[in-house]
Design an enzyme around this catalytic site. Structure first.
Site, mmCIF file in Angstrom:
data_model
loop_
_atom_site.group_PDB
_atom_site.id
_atom_site.type_symbol
_atom_site.label_atom_id
_atom_site.label_comp_id
_atom_site.label_asym_id
_atom_site.label_seq_id
_atom_site.Cartn_x
_atom_site.Cartn_y
_atom_site.Cartn_z
ATOM 1 N N CYS A 41 -9.626 91.645 -45.912
ATOM 2 C CA CYS A 41 -11.204 91.952 -45.078
ATOM 3 C C CYS A 41 -10.584 91.852 -43.789
ATOM 4 C CB CYS A 41 -11.889 90.612 -45.635
ATOM 5 S SG CYS A 41 -13.678 90.812 -44.866
ATOM 6 N N GLU A 78 -13.572 98.968 -46.197
ATOM 7 C CA GLU A 78 -12.363 99.131 -46.334
ATOM 8 C C GLU A 78 -11.890 100.780 -46.283
ATOM 9 O OE1 GLU A 78 -9.148 98.026 -45.956
ATOM 10 O OE2 GLU A 78 -9.684 96.250 -47.202
#
Length: 271
Positions: free
Chosen positions: A2, A114
């Site tokens: 993350c 992402e």
């Protein structure tokens, strides 16, 4: 992993969701649609109030800095590299094991970003014709629109160069726990794109479902076996993913338009 996420909910909304008992208005943060490492973020934690005799933990909403600095660190410079802690090793790594035992928190988010290298770009990279492939960002979020409750850790660090009464003498920092990305189908997948989170990236933030919040936040839970069981991935099929503008790739850009779903990957970034 993350490395970037969105957090637009305000303290009033979060207070209702997490049953917050204490938060300071001066710690209010503006909605942030491009949260990057070293930024200040909201964290939900259970901890006794300072300068209060009652030792009972109180559910608090606190403002922390993303990028954990271990208490024993001589300087805070490594915090920007410690934004993620792996679920598989968090109980044994010196930087995280003490926080994992008693200083666990929840980092509320709308979802996380992402980046995927497009197929055409990957082919060029393999052929040696392009050194820096253009990547397509995807936004991953709960399919039902609920809060994305990321499992986290927090830590205190004392800046010994400052006097005790200095407002920045203590740092409170945090890290997101990550786990292996799901290989099962997404609840909602883009027509022309990844069909599972593992197609996007091999890691993902560990999302805690509401039935685990109290146990995760309880500082009295210190048994390693009990805590390890809380690191189990959430049920499959709760997430959706969709392509968003490559504008999110620059931390200078911030606004709700970054969450706008694209009909497909941008030109040059086809999955």
């Amino acid at each position: 992993m993350c490395g970037r996420y969105a957090a637009s909910r305000g303290p009033e909304d979060l207070a209702g969701i997490f049953e917050i008992e204490k938060w300071e208005p001066e710690e209010t943060l503006e909605p942030d649609y491009n949260v990057a490492p070293t930024k200040e973020v909201y964290a939900v934690l259970d901890r006794p109030l300072k300068d209060v005799e009652d030792p009972k933990p109180v559910r608090q909403l606190r403002k922390l800095k993303w990028g954990l600095v271990p208490s024993w660190s001589k300087t805070p410079e490594g915090g920007a590299r410690m934004i993620n802690a792996r679920a598989e090793t968090v109980h044994e790594k010196p930087s995280y094991r003490r926080a994992f035992a008693t200083r666990r928190c929840i980092l509320p988010a709308d979802g996380y970003y992402e980046w995927v290298t497009g197929k055409q770009e990957r082919d060029l990279e393999v052929e040696g014709r392009k050194k820096r492939p253009r990547k397509q960002p995807y936004f991953v979020t709960p399919a039902d629109g609920s809060v994305f409750a990321m499992a986290g850790l927090y830590e205190f660090w004392r800046d010994r160069t400052l006097p005790d009464d200095h407002p920045r003498s203590w740092w409170v920092t945090c890290s997101v726990i990550t786990t292996e990305a799901e290989t099962t189908p997404l609840a909602v997948a883009p027509a022309d794109g990844p069909h599972a989170l593992a197609d996007i990236h091999p890691r993902m933030p560990l999302m805690l479902t509401p039935d685990r919040w109290d146990d995760w936040l309880d500082p009295a839970r210190t048994d390693p076996d009990e805590l390890t069981s809380l690191l189990a991935p959430p049920p499959a099929g709760l997430m959706r993913a969709f392509p968003v503008s490559t504008a999110v790739s620059s931390v200078r850009n911030n606004g709700p338009e970054l969450l706008k779903e694209l009909e497909g990957p941008e030109e040059g970034t086809l999955f």
